[in-house]
Design an enzyme around this catalytic site. Structure first.
Site, PDB file in Angstrom:
ATOM      1  N   LYS A  35       0.847  -1.203   0.000  1.00  0.00           N
ATOM      2  CA  LYS A  35       0.000   0.000   0.000  1.00  0.00           C
ATOM      3  C   LYS A  35       0.881   1.253   0.000  1.00  0.00           C
ATOM      4  CE  LYS A  35      -0.338  -0.090   5.055  1.00  0.00           C
ATOM      5  NZ  LYS A  35      -1.202  -0.395   6.214  1.00  0.00           N
ATOM      6  N   ARG A 133     -10.463   0.929  15.817  1.00  0.00           N
ATOM      7  CA  ARG A 133     -10.503   1.676  14.555  1.00  0.00           C
ATOM      8  C   ARG A 133     -11.459   0.911  13.646  1.00  0.00           C
ATOM      9  NH1 ARG A 133      -4.876   2.462  11.429  1.00  0.00           N
ATOM     10  NH2 ARG A 133      -5.341   0.277  11.126  1.00  0.00           N
ATOM     11  N   TYR A 265      13.461  31.034   6.554  1.00  0.00           N
ATOM     12  CA  TYR A 265      12.222  31.647   7.044  1.00  0.00           C
ATOM     13  C   TYR A 265      12.264  31.857   8.553  1.00  0.00           C
ATOM     14  CZ  TYR A 265       9.703  30.945   2.640  1.00  0.00           C
ATOM     15  OH  TYR A 265       9.284  30.999   1.331  1.00  0.00           O
ATOM     16  N   MET A 313       9.612  24.796   1.249  1.00  0.00           N
ATOM     17  CA  MET A 313       8.831  23.897   0.390  1.00  0.00           C
ATOM     18  C   MET A 313       9.727  23.105  -0.559  1.00  0.00           C
ATOM     19  SD  MET A 313       5.695  24.713  -2.219  1.00  0.00           S
ATOM     20  CE  MET A 313       4.620  25.392  -0.984  1.00  0.00           C
TER      21      MET A 313
END
Ligand SMILES: *Cc1c(COP(=O)(O)O)cnc(C)c1O
Length: 373
Positions: A35, A133, A265, A313
């Site tokens: 997966k 769950r 930043y 980013m």
């Protein structure tokens, strides 16, 4: 040439697969969990190699992941573990995917779907033994009645999932096993004997916890060479697995900054000495966790060096003051080894305050995948 790429050593994944198969032995079938694009390693190339190594079946999270494998030509049984909504039922049937059914309401609904198609569809039923769950928490007599009512479905497996498989300080795993065993026994007494029964992900295999194996196991993380850190007194490892993925990025620019000079930043890092700062071509859009800002490391010229300031980013700055040989265009290692230095997805996860799964699954589409046999 790439700006940022991962190298995936398929022979490592093959060796990990064989190590896990050896622990469980020939009587336990292994569903290779591919997966989330094989935890970032690439579902198709990984499944292809595992099939060549003898993997009998695969497990994925959703119907779309199963369809992707079918369209690539895999004819193996594929278990869809992550639940499904009504709109996914056509794909399950059309592509011969075996879903896990997580509630008696869904069982009823899926049975009506199969009846409308005048067919019989296989499924595994998940019992919520304490994970809280997915999985049914219905009383066992209700479960027995619902299985009996679902005459257009065929119960191919009974399963559950452990919540605390690497925590050896809690009775939760033993409690879950005992709930699972008593449910299985009650079904058997009612004449219901699904051919497969399973609760094990990677951890119980790696720790050699035979009572958890059932007759099928579902390893994911360990195929890719990782084991979550254990809590408490873990049994000795029954299998050795080794990471298959190396993540690299190129240095775009290098600059020298003076004492007190801010980097990135919000000026979250300031130079304490005259520093050489390299800007590398990977950021959080590529999956380098933002929480690794000022905390994570990379390997540069064979040394572990810090990330300086905020991961942005597309770019990240690192301190290469102690690596005078490095030049723009050279590559650094975000995950992997250079000589003696090793920095794994687990190391990055720990420093970023997340888990190795999230690091691996988070490696983005912009990161090229390069395969080695
Ligand atoms: C993802 C998953 C697994 C594999 O877990 P690992 O810890 O990666 O081995 C097994 N079972 C289920 C139900 C899962 O969702």
């Amino acid at each position: 040439m790439q700006r940022t790429w991962v190298e995936i050593d398929l022979s490592r994944i093959a060796a990990n697969y064989h190590a896990l198969a050896a622990v469980v032995g020939p009587d336990v079938t292994l569903a290779a969990v591919v997966k989330a694009d094989a935890y970032g390693h690439g579902a198709i190339p990984v499944a292809r190699r595992l099939a060549a190594e003898g993997a009998a079946r695969f497990a994925v999270s959703c119907a779309a992941e199963g369809v992707q494998l079918r369209e690539a030509g895999f004819t193996h049984p594929i278990l869809v573990m992550g639940g499904f909504a009504s709109f996914e039922m056509d794909a399950l049937a059309d592509y011969h995917l075996t879903p896990v059914v997580h509630s008696l309401a869904t069982l009823h609904h899926f049975n009506a779907f199969a009846r409308n198609r005048s067919t019989t569809l296989p499924y595994h039923l998940k019992i919520d033994t304490g994970m809280g769950r997915l999985g049914t928490r219905a009383a066992v007599d209700e479960i027995i009645a619902a299985i009996g009512d679902a005459s257009s479905l065929q119960l191919a497996g009974l399963m559950s999932h452990l919540a605390s498989a690497t925590d050896f300080t809690t009775p939760q795993t033993a409690d879950q096993i005992s709930t699972f065993d008593s449910t299985r026994l009650a079904l058997r007494n009612a004449g219901i004997q699904p051919p497969l029964f399973h609760l094990s992900s990677s951890a119980p295999i790696v720790f050699g916890m035979k009572p958890v194996f059932g007759n099928m196991v579902r390893p994911g993380l360990a195929l890719y060479g990782y084991v979550s850190p254990a809590i408490g007194d873990a049994p000795p490892a029954a299998a050795q697995v080794f990471p298959a993925l190396t993540w690299k990025a190129r240095i775009l620019e290098i600059k020298e900054v003076g004492v007190g000079s801010p980097v990135g930043y919000s000026a979250r890092w300031r130079a304490q000495r005259i520093s050489r700062i390299a800007v590398i071509a990977t950021g959080y859009a590529d999956g380098l966790p933002h929480t690794a800002s000022n905390k994570g490391h990379v390997i540069a010229a064979g040394r572990i060096v810090p990330i300086t300031g905020a991961v942005s980013m597309d770019l990240t700055s690192i301190d290469i003051t102690d690596c005078p040989s490095l030049q723009p265009g050279d590559a650094v290692t975000l995950i992997g080894s250079e000589g003696e230095a090793t920095y794994s997805a687990e190391d990055l996860a720990r420093e970023a305050g997340i888990i190795s799964y999230a690091v691996l699954c988070g490696i983005g589409n912009r990161v090229a995948r390069v395969y080695r046999d």
